[in-house]
Design an enzyme around this catalytic site. Sequence first.
Site, mmCIF file in Angstrom:
data_model
loop_
_atom_site.group_PDB
_atom_site.id
_atom_site.type_symbol
_atom_site.label_atom_id
_atom_site.label_comp_id
_atom_site.label_asym_id
_atom_site.label_seq_id
_atom_site.Cartn_x
_atom_site.Cartn_y
_atom_site.Cartn_z
ATOM 1 N N ASP A 64 1.161 -1.045 0.188
ATOM 2 C CA ASP A 64 -0.039 0.102 -0.014
ATOM 3 C C ASP A 64 0.800 0.785 -0.115
ATOM 4 O O ASP A 64 0.361 2.496 -0.444
ATOM 5 C CB ASP A 64 -0.845 0.357 1.155
ATOM 6 C CG ASP A 64 -0.343 -0.169 2.515
ATOM 7 O OD1 ASP A 64 0.824 -1.016 3.070
ATOM 8 O OD2 ASP A 64 -0.565 -0.080 3.632
ATOM 9 N N HIS A 65 2.204 0.886 0.461
ATOM 10 C CA HIS A 65 2.612 2.644 0.758
ATOM 11 C C HIS A 65 3.570 2.781 -0.743
ATOM 12 O O HIS A 65 3.919 3.605 -1.362
ATOM 13 C CB HIS A 65 3.419 2.203 1.401
ATOM 14 C CG HIS A 65 3.193 2.813 2.879
ATOM 15 N ND1 HIS A 65 2.276 1.426 3.676
ATOM 16 C CD2 HIS A 65 3.924 3.158 3.547
ATOM 17 C CE1 HIS A 65 2.746 1.853 4.363
ATOM 18 N NE2 HIS A 65 3.196 2.562 5.416
ATOM 19 N N ASP A 119 3.824 -1.497 11.476
ATOM 20 C CA ASP A 119 3.896 -0.187 11.050
ATOM 21 C C ASP A 119 2.979 0.684 12.204
ATOM 22 O O ASP A 119 1.929 -0.019 13.108
ATOM 23 C CB ASP A 119 2.554 -0.001 9.667
ATOM 24 C CG ASP A 119 2.520 1.194 9.265
ATOM 25 O OD1 ASP A 119 2.917 1.764 8.250
ATOM 26 O OD2 ASP A 119 1.411 2.316 10.304
ATOM 27 N N ARG A 379 -0.474 12.865 10.444
ATOM 28 C CA ARG A 379 1.089 13.269 10.774
ATOM 29 C C ARG A 379 1.219 14.604 10.090
ATOM 30 O O ARG A 379 0.770 14.168 9.158
ATOM 31 C CB ARG A 379 2.133 12.101 10.251
ATOM 32 C CG ARG A 379 1.785 10.650 11.523
ATOM 33 C CD ARG A 379 3.796 10.431 11.085
ATOM 34 N NE ARG A 379 3.094 9.269 12.558
ATOM 35 C CZ ARG A 379 3.466 7.526 12.710
ATOM 36 N NH1 ARG A 379 4.313 7.481 11.658
ATOM 37 N NH2 ARG A 379 3.036 7.015 13.431
ATOM 38 N N SER A 547 6.525 7.017 13.361
ATOM 39 C CA SER A 547 6.906 5.885 12.403
ATOM 40 C C SER A 547 7.743 4.773 13.030
ATOM 41 O O SER A 547 8.436 4.993 13.215
ATOM 42 C CB SER A 547 7.642 5.788 10.728
ATOM 43 O OG SER A 547 8.050 4.552 9.986
ATOM 44 N N ARG A 549 9.336 2.711 11.225
ATOM 45 C CA ARG A 549 10.125 2.329 10.009
ATOM 46 C C ARG A 549 11.956 2.497 10.789
ATOM 47 O O ARG A 549 12.171 2.508 11.040
ATOM 48 C CB ARG A 549 10.776 3.301 9.612
ATOM 49 C CG ARG A 549 11.123 4.556 9.522
ATOM 50 C CD ARG A 549 11.186 5.896 8.572
ATOM 51 N NE ARG A 549 9.568 5.518 8.216
ATOM 52 C CZ ARG A 549 9.167 6.567 7.253
ATOM 53 N NH1 ARG A 549 10.128 7.821 7.638
ATOM 54 N NH2 ARG A 549 7.974 7.319 7.243
HETATM 55 C C1 MIC Z 1 4.286 5.916 8.393
HETATM 56 O O1 MIC Z 1 3.060 6.192 8.868
HETATM 57 O O2 MIC Z 1 5.033 7.106 9.246
HETATM 58 C C2 MIC Z 1 4.315 4.535 7.242
HETATM 59 C C3 MIC Z 1 4.589 5.259 6.207
HETATM 60 O O3 MIC Z 1 3.210 3.890 7.745
HETATM 61 C C4 MIC Z 1 5.499 4.452 8.682
HETATM 62 C C5 MIC Z 1 6.380 2.883 8.501
HETATM 63 C C6 MIC Z 1 6.806 2.878 7.347
HETATM 64 O O4 MIC Z 1 7.482 4.331 7.201
HETATM 65 O O5 MIC Z 1 6.780 2.099 5.978
HETATM 66 C C7 MIC Z 1 4.750 4.178 10.146
HETATM 67 O O6 MIC Z 1 3.698 4.669 10.527
HETATM 68 O O7 MIC Z 1 4.761 2.789 10.897
HETATM 69 FE FE1 SF4 Z 2 -0.057 5.047 4.976
HETATM 70 FE FE2 SF4 Z 2 1.294 5.393 7.844
HETATM 71 FE FE3 SF4 Z 2 -0.495 7.050 6.359
HETATM 72 FE FE4 SF4 Z 2 -1.001 5.153 7.153
HETATM 73 S S1 SF4 Z 2 0.098 6.459 8.010
HETATM 74 S S2 SF4 Z 2 -1.731 5.745 5.437
HETATM 75 S S3 SF4 Z 2 -0.113 3.566 6.915
HETATM 76 S S4 SF4 Z 2 1.775 6.140 5.281
#
Ligand code: MIC
Ligand code: SF4
Length: 656
Positions: A64-65, A119, A379, A547, A549
């Site tokens: 999905d990313h 995630d 965010r 995140s 990550r």
């Molecule tokens: C995000 O919302 O920051 C992400 C991208 O979903 C991350 C995961 C990632 O960095 O791949 C998260 O929330 O953990």
């Molecule tokens: Fe995707 Fe992370 Fe954004 Fe949720 S917060 S939509 S998991 S990138």
Amino acid sequence: MSKTLAYKILEDHLLSGRLVPGEEITIRMDQTLTQDATGTMVYLQLEALDPGRVATELSVSYVDHNTLQSGFMNADDHAFLESVAKRHGIVFSKAGNGICHQLHLEIFGVPGKTLLGSDSHTPTGGGLGMIAIGAGGLDVAVAMAKGTYSLAVPKVIGVHVTGKLRPWVSAKDVILHVLSKLSVKGGVGKIVEYYGDGLSALSVTDRATITNMGAELGATTSVFPSDENTLSYLTAQGRADVWRPLAADPGCVYDETLEIDLSALEPLVALPHSPDNVKSVREAGPVRVNQVAIGSCTNSSFADLMKVAAILKGRSVAPDVSLVIAPGSSAILAKLAENGALADLIRAGARVIECACGPCIGMGQSPRSGGVSLRTFNRNFKGRSGTPDAGIYIVSPETAAWSALSGVLSTGFGGAGEAAGIVLPAAIADEPLKRNEAFFVRDPEADKTNTPVVMGPNIKPFPLNVPLPENLLLRVTMKAGDNITTDDIMPAGTKVLPYRSNVPYMSNFCFETIDTDFPKRCRDVAAEHSAYDGCAIVGGQNYGQGSSREHAALAPLHLGVRCVIAKSFARIHRSNLINSGILPLTFEDPADYDALSQGCELYLEHLPAQLRAGGPVTIRNLADQSTFRAVGAFSSQELDLLFAGGKINLLKGELK
Ligand code: MIC
Ligand code: SF4
């Protein structure tokens, strides 16, 4: 003794340890989820552990990313993920099917079960009464291999909810209100549990919006009871059979409490650049808007998009506003198409894009220079949208849609919406959603462990640390401030995100938004290998928030970082550092932070003995030979990980 709902579910899954705040427990993990941007590392690690079939009841791998495919990189990753899913009995959700958290809620979430996801927004499942926790990839790989997860027992904050939301005020305003009270650090080491009469008017997707953004509080997770509304949602998904009622015991005592009267709330907005920078839309005033983006795992449900469609129907987006909508799942998009609401969105001037994270993670739709973007996401960290000087405002779908029409931050609250003749659909809109099986690849019965792993040239091995040496001579290559996010440490967006499977290349962008010279400084230290054992990072409060990550630990590891000393850490990032064998230490006296500067040399002597002794570690600052102390507070499992140089080193072979 009366128990909180959170502790009841944890107790049901307890394998070892005691349910006492701060103590380490190991619990059974019923389910796992991964998404592609963290998933490639997870599955490289899973392959290294070589477990055969997964040990969980259900594991799902979502894409999905990284769905943009602007080169071969993302498509390589998708093929890799699909091949690994086949080998280990993991359900694979193809690109285009939707956002992992929305899909998991619709199709797989079960009240009372545990879920671990790579995630940070995995707690979305708490809307269904799950204990759903976000973690680093390696913890999720181990949960798949062994069916277990270890964590420090969190305290429980009880949020007592009364009253009923007024029209044009929605679940997003509830969690923004909680953020304004508790801040982005307020949930660290805690579970947020909601209870009270007010819950009867919150649907599962409302609740999921609230638990989703519990991640922004830094909370371990958030949870709602499983009640009639849960049954109604599961029935709509054709899954009434998995329902069971769940609630806290009457009279249970919470570690902290917060009261919310829903009737007293009004539409809120988080101003740039932090989700807890909250004001009422009224106070924020009519800020001119260039872009409105609706979607993300927080607000892309069918009910949310039906509200948006009701507001936009028969009207037009303001001339200087670009409106982007990303539905949460293919089933939602199909249903909007079938019931005509999609046409209402398109005719109003909305750009309907793929069911994916998209703009939320900076994968396209970056706002213009200095622009203002109103988003229903979670965010609004500086630069995350892909435009460093844009201002991102976080709002509800209702406020987003209304503002898209008016061209300024504004709301239909207080009668304006009704005066405009807009009738919002009822709060609890649990209409049946027909799942899109065509987007899933699943063959749970077959033994496919001989399926070859498909590895394109974008996929590189993950970095491994070495066991902790006796002494460490480190050079400070970064001194950062408070609330550093993992987006700061390892940025995402179209330029970097396609390289999530290539840590050596990604590390060139480490800390890019703060200081582009950081990778070079670290490489210079490594080049002087005769003198230094590696680098150290100094941070302020809540270091590594945001995140999950793992790349925010793996890229520094690749660059030779051995230790991070901060005033405090966010939970998932601290675990990711330990899993990578990087020492996270906390200043015993936060004032010692002031004495350190970039370039200074630190000496940590007799480390294993100091750490084993359990007390603070003494660190010498070679600039003036002064010493200061930093606390580890490591559990015995964490110490084993650090001594071994990370989790993979420790576990290699153990599962064979
Ligand atoms: C995000 O919302 O920051 C992400 C991208 O979903 C991350 C995961 C990632 O960095 O791949 C998260 O929330 O953990
Ligand atoms: Fe995707 Fe992370 Fe954004 Fe949720 S917060 S939509 S998991 S990138």
